[in-house]
Design an enzyme around this catalytic site. Sequence first.
Site, PDB file in Angstrom:
ATOM      1  CE  LYS A 116      47.633  38.406  34.801  1.00  0.00           C
ATOM      2  NZ  LYS A 116      46.416  38.238  35.527  1.00  0.00           N
ATOM      3  CD  GLU A 200      42.998  43.410  29.659  1.00  0.00           C
ATOM      4  OE1 GLU A 200      44.161  43.559  29.225  1.00  0.00           O
ATOM      5  OE2 GLU A 200      42.506  42.312  29.927  1.00  0.00           O
ATOM      6  CG  ASN A 235      38.156  35.263  38.051  1.00  0.00           C
ATOM      7  OD1 ASN A 235      37.554  35.323  36.988  1.00  0.00           O
ATOM      8  ND2 ASN A 235      38.170  36.247  38.921  1.00  0.00           N
ATOM      9  CD  GLU A 275      45.545  31.451  31.018  1.00  0.00           C
ATOM     10  OE1 GLU A 275      45.400  30.419  31.670  1.00  0.00           O
ATOM     11  OE2 GLU A 275      45.360  32.590  31.510  1.00  0.00           O
ATOM     12  CD  GLU A 289      47.795  34.685  33.002  1.00  0.00           C
ATOM     13  OE1 GLU A 289      48.727  35.176  33.645  1.00  0.00           O
ATOM     14  OE2 GLU A 289      46.903  33.999  33.517  1.00  0.00           O
ATOM     15  CG  ASN A 291      49.426  30.509  32.735  1.00  0.00           C
ATOM     16  OD1 ASN A 291      49.681  31.562  33.316  1.00  0.00           O
ATOM     17  ND2 ASN A 291      48.196  30.081  32.553  1.00  0.00           N
ATOM     18  CG  PHE A 349      31.597  25.958  44.501  1.00  0.00           C
ATOM     19  CD1 PHE A 349      31.391  24.690  43.991  1.00  0.00           C
ATOM     20  CD2 PHE A 349      30.844  27.012  44.012  1.00  0.00           C
ATOM     21  CE1 PHE A 349      30.448  24.472  42.995  1.00  0.00           C
ATOM     22  CE2 PHE A 349      29.887  26.802  43.018  1.00  0.00           C
ATOM     23  CZ  PHE A 349      29.700  25.532  42.512  1.00  0.00           C
TER      24      PHE A 349
END
Length: 665
Positions: A116, A200, A235, A275, A289, A291, A349
């Site tokens: 990253k 960040e 996430n 992304e 980032e 992918n 979940f």
Amino acid sequence: MFKKILIANRGEIAVRVIKTCKRMGVKTVVVYSDADAASMAVEMADEAVHIGPPAASESYLVMDKIVDAVKQTGAEAVHPGFGFLSENPEFAKRLDKEGITFIGPNPHAIEAMGDKISSKNLAAEAGVSTVPGHMGLIEDTKEAVKVSNDIGYPVMIKASAGGGGKGIRVAYNDKEVEEGFPAVKAEAKSSFGDDRIFIEKFIESPRHVEIQVMGDKHGNCVYLFERECSIQRRNQKVIEEAPSPLLDEATRKKMGEQAVALAKAVDYDSAGTVEFVASGVDKSFYFLEMNTRLQVEHPVTEMITGVDLVEQMLRVAYGEKLAIEQGDLKINGWAVESRVYAEDPYRKFLPSIGRLKRFHPPEEGALNGGTVRMDSGVREGDEISMFYDPMIAKLVTHGKDRDEALDVQAAALDRFHIEGIQDNIPFVAAVMDEERFRSGDITTKYIPEQFPDGFKGTEPTDYQTLILTAAAAYVHGVFARRAEKISGRMSEPGAQRKDWVVILGDQHYDIELELGEGEATITIDKTAHTLVSNWRPGSHLFEGHLDGEPFAVKFADKTEGYVFRHRGVSVTALVCTPTTATLHARLPEKPKPDMSKLVISPMPGLVVSMDVEVGMAVEEGEAVCIVEAMKMQNIIRAEATGTVKSVNVGAGDSVAADEVMVEFE
Ligand code: ADP
Ligand code: ADP
Ligand code: MG
């Protein structure tokens, strides 16, 4: 084109790649572990090679075994799917060394984007907007606090090697950085073996918007517009759509061009995704980032562009020039995807495993003016094991605009019937009906904001009550008529009887039923309704038209009544005579057993650690043990304060769902 390729993956994505290969006349080989020996992918592929035990670390992740399988079958290239070895530069290099083509980008691109911090620096150089923050590594907590103050709160603390939502934490003040920084560092160390951290700015009202790019080995690269994936839990994406309701033409173009600039900076030569996090407040967007693989949610892009991304990956890997130019690409309509997970939406979940006693997906093709596509890797009777990702299928729908795509998705979910494991269909179906989702006002915090106490199912609306009552009456009428035919006794309380009571949940509805052939008149509250349906006993889908309006509800015949599922509603319906209904209403409620003294495993899995022992005093909410299943560690907490009376399992033991692990005094 390649004559034969090997797919180094499993489940739905292996099946997805096979479908395109069949269409292109390319032979396929899949590898499989013991757990997947009888899988759909194995059945569909031309050849299959066994590569070991179920654990991915002993099968799908072992490069030597994949390379051996390639040599043994004479495949020319490997498609890695996603997850597993798809973003491992060592794997791409190894194949190259062996003279096997990797159906993915060059190893340098994977490497450059795999980190990253380095990818963020590269992006900034390529003129891509990046999240304001500190571009370097942060050594200790003191420095972390200083950097956070320089950036301005809130901030996000991130592991450079992070992925899959791990190694990420938001901090709103100095104290949260002091706590969060060491925690992220420790998590990064244990999950990725790499504890480099950066910080960040945290973008408020964040939305996840990503750009699909496609490059070739001749320096060409195009963008296939965006996908929005803001509906996430832990996430992890749950619902994705294309295009994004947030973007306007100008922002779309700017984002697309930046993504292509970044891809070109690393000579990107396959399908990839850049992304961004976009602000719902002012549409500003920042690179997150890249992918370097096919993405789970790629079908929504295929539905709006008409491009088969897997086919393009094969073509460019073979060395062909990209046949698509930017100017050829147009957005046609709207597409939405629901990830169908083997998990229990009513229990936070948590993963659910077991045998698929029933698996009836909706039919592919036209539905209510739109189109349905099903990407799945399982069949009825398959076992969902604890070894792999809990995603079992993707339901994708297309419509001329967003409303139609969502309406068709909801209608398709109403026709998707699963028994044997828990699934998240009621949850995604409930989201489809939510006003806020419909308005497009979504952020990555949508699920925790809309369901602060978790998902409890939704209450039926008046209209849903009406269709459920009518369907229950119809089903009951058909059963009664059949029972009468079988017994031959005209006195059977069925076909002749008109007055019934439908008990839906705990509500009683007095109705009158006149059942004809393929239709019925049902009078509820003095209003007569016409229900047309060709439902037959044995079918798990009740489709009908009530007063001309089409609907579908899922149906299971249980000993205690009929269980109906529709959108987010799950309800038991009893149909009885008025006398029985009166008796039923007088039944005392069953006392609920007191479960607060027991710690029960919410799913089958492996006990990773047991943190309490007999005699220990435990506070409500305190961690009792950790149970792992489907790559996820679940902390099990005490539901009430108490003293431990017995501990029935320990680290290393497997537990069944609902197994009592710990008892309190
Ligand atoms: P990300 O979450 O990294 O933005 P995706 O949503 O596309 O990207 O998810 C990719 C994830 O899919 C991988 O990180 C992995 O956890 C999961 N995965 C890996 N292999 C499979 C598989 N065969 N089937 C389903 N999911 C998989
Ligand atoms: P992963 O590798 O786990 O996919 P990402 O860096 O892509 O990690 O971030 C995961 C999610 O966290 C994103 O989808 C986004 O919603 C959110 N996120 C990441 N960075 C920020 C940020 N700076 N501000 C707000 N949200 C962020
Ligand atoms: Mg990500």
